[in-house]
Design an enzyme around this catalytic site. Structure first.
Site, PDB file in Angstrom:
ATOM      1  N   GLY A   1      64.958  25.780  54.271  1.00 24.23           N
ATOM      2  CA  GLY A   1      65.081  24.555  55.063  1.00 24.23           C
ATOM      3  C   GLY A   1      63.883  23.630  54.906  1.00 24.23           C
ATOM      4  O   GLY A   1      64.026  22.425  55.034  1.00 24.23           O
TER       5      GLY A   1
ATOM      6  N   ASP B   1      61.656  32.324  45.895  1.00 22.48           N
ATOM      7  CA  ASP B   1      61.603  30.940  46.371  1.00 22.48           C
ATOM      8  C   ASP B   1      61.017  30.867  47.779  1.00 22.48           C
ATOM      9  O   ASP B   1      61.628  31.345  48.732  1.00 22.48           O
ATOM     10  CB  ASP B   1      63.025  30.363  46.350  1.00 22.48           C
ATOM     11  CG  ASP B   1      63.047  28.874  46.635  1.00 22.48           C
ATOM     12  OD1 ASP B   1      61.975  28.256  46.747  1.00 22.48           O
ATOM     13  OD2 ASP B   1      64.177  28.338  46.751  1.00 22.48           O
TER      14      ASP B   1
ATOM     15  N   MET C   1      71.712  24.839  49.460  1.00 21.65           N
ATOM     16  CA  MET C   1      71.598  25.371  50.827  1.00 21.65           C
ATOM     17  C   MET C   1      72.607  24.613  51.676  1.00 21.65           C
ATOM     18  O   MET C   1      72.266  23.798  52.530  1.00 21.65           O
ATOM     19  CB  MET C   1      70.160  25.178  51.338  1.00 21.65           C
ATOM     20  CG  MET C   1      69.186  26.136  50.649  1.00 21.65           C
ATOM     21  SD  MET C   1      67.475  25.638  50.830  1.00 21.65           S
ATOM     22  CE  MET C   1      67.355  24.515  49.441  1.00 21.65           C
TER      23      MET C   1
ATOM     24  N   GLY D   1      56.892  29.630  49.493  1.00 18.52           N
ATOM     25  CA  GLY D   1      55.519  30.068  49.742  1.00 18.52           C
ATOM     26  C   GLY D   1      54.836  30.734  48.556  1.00 18.52           C
ATOM     27  O   GLY D   1      53.844  31.448  48.725  1.00 18.52           O
TER      28      GLY D   1
ATOM     29  N   SER E   1      55.108  23.163  47.214  1.00 18.19           N
ATOM     30  CA  SER E   1      53.836  22.640  47.726  1.00 18.19           C
ATOM     31  C   SER E   1      52.646  23.062  46.877  1.00 18.19           C
ATOM     32  O   SER E   1      51.744  22.258  46.642  1.00 18.19           O
ATOM     33  CB  SER E   1      53.574  23.141  49.140  1.00 18.19           C
ATOM     34  OG  SER E   1      54.731  23.070  49.889  1.00 18.19           O
TER      35      SER E   1
ATOM     36  N   SER F   1      59.520  22.999  42.384  1.00 18.58           N
ATOM     37  CA  SER F   1      60.543  22.396  43.234  1.00 18.58           C
ATOM     38  C   SER F   1      60.208  20.942  43.526  1.00 18.58           C
ATOM     39  O   SER F   1      59.165  20.647  44.113  1.00 18.58           O
ATOM     40  CB  SER F   1      60.661  23.164  44.549  1.00 18.58           C
ATOM     41  OG  SER F   1      61.422  22.397  45.460  1.00 18.58           O
TER      42      SER F   1
ATOM     43  N   MET G   1      64.920  34.577  48.876  1.00 15.71           N
ATOM     44  CA  MET G   1      64.171  33.626  49.701  1.00 15.71           C
ATOM     45  C   MET G   1      62.994  34.363  50.344  1.00 15.71           C
ATOM     46  O   MET G   1      63.183  35.360  51.035  1.00 15.71           O
ATOM     47  CB  MET G   1      65.063  33.036  50.796  1.00 15.71           C
ATOM     48  CG  MET G   1      66.184  32.140  50.297  1.00 15.71           C
ATOM     49  SD  MET G   1      65.663  30.813  49.189  1.00 15.71           S
ATOM     50  CE  MET G   1      64.449  29.950  50.174  1.00 15.71           C
TER      51      MET G   1
ATOM     52  N   GLY H   1      56.560  24.287  52.117  1.00 12.27           N
ATOM     53  CA  GLY H   1      55.265  24.450  52.763  1.00 12.27           C
ATOM     54  C   GLY H   1      55.162  25.551  53.802  1.00 12.27           C
ATOM     55  O   GLY H   1      54.223  25.574  54.588  1.00 12.27           O
TER      56      GLY H   1
END
Ligand code: DX5
Ligand code: ZN
Length: 213
Positions: A139, A172, A65, A174, A195, A5, A134, A142
């Site tokens: 939003g 999507d 989103m 973490g 991240s 991402s 998700m 990280g």
């Protein structure tokens, strides 16, 4: 498949980071569009997606989103989207939206927030190319992975095979090297990682390591 991402990329060096993804083992480039209404954050919009597309040599996986996504589907297709993913929670007429995405020549994706039950896709699953589960509340990059996602992947996998559909499962939020093996075992096809890739010392190697799992 791995879809890094660019939300976690250096926005002042987007060309450099996209070129890194071009020469990496990444399969897709995940592009997060946030409108500040559907989610409590604003990322970037159509011109930045166009700019990414100008340098990208891999398919753009555009995650919208945003409220009323139908209004912008054509613009994001023109900005280079190969996959257009809308949120279940943002669509009053999901079936119509899916048909519209396909008529634009894109793969049609539906994202589910952590609180949204996968069975709600029972009547549309055959029309969906990709379901994005998700594993954080959308939003922000990280955030920590929500463990309940594993059981949602398994339930979704069952729903897809019972329907004889060929829908891909994308995860999507973490995602990292710790949870990737169990996600893949549960049935995930595409892992988005922001991240974990871009904050690592060597993003291209991190992508290769994820890909090798
Ligand atoms: C979250 C976005 C994600 C995000 C993932 O709202 O949809 O795609 O970029 O970032 P990480 O991998 O850092 O959780
Ligand atoms: Zn995303």
């Amino acid at each position: 498949m791995i879809a890094p991402s660019v939300l976690a990329a250096d926005f002042a060096n987007l060309q450099r980071d996209v070129e890194m993804l071009n020469s990496s083992d990444a399969d897709w480039i995940h592009v997060d569009i946030m409108d500040g209404v559907f989610v409590p954050n604003i990322s970037f919009g159509i011109p930045v997606c166009q700019a990414i597309n100008k340098h990208a040599q891999k398919p753009l996986d555009v995650h919208l989103m945003i409220e009323q996504p139908d209004r912008y589907l054509e613009a994001f297709r023109d900005a280079g989207a190969a996959v257009l993913t809308v949120h279940y929670e943002a669509c009053n007429h999901l079936h119509r939206t899916l048909q519209f995405i396909k008529s634009l020549g894109c793969k049609a994706g539906v994202a589910l927030n952590p609180h949204t039950n996968v069975q709600l896709l029972k009547d549309t699953i055959a029309d969906i190319d990709l379901v994005c589960l998700m594993s954080v509340n959308p939003g922000f990059g990280g955030q920590s992975f929500i463990e309940h996602t594993y059981s949602k992947v398994k339930e979704l996998k069952r729903l897809i095979s019972e329907s004889n559909a060929e829908t891909l499962i994308e995860i999507d939020g973490g995602v990292n090297a710790q949870n990737a093996p169990e996600l893949m075992e549960a049935g995930a096809d595409v892992l988005v990682a922001g991240s974990f890739v871009f904050k690592s010392a060597d993003p291209a190697t991190t992508i290769s390591n994820l890909k090798a799992i």
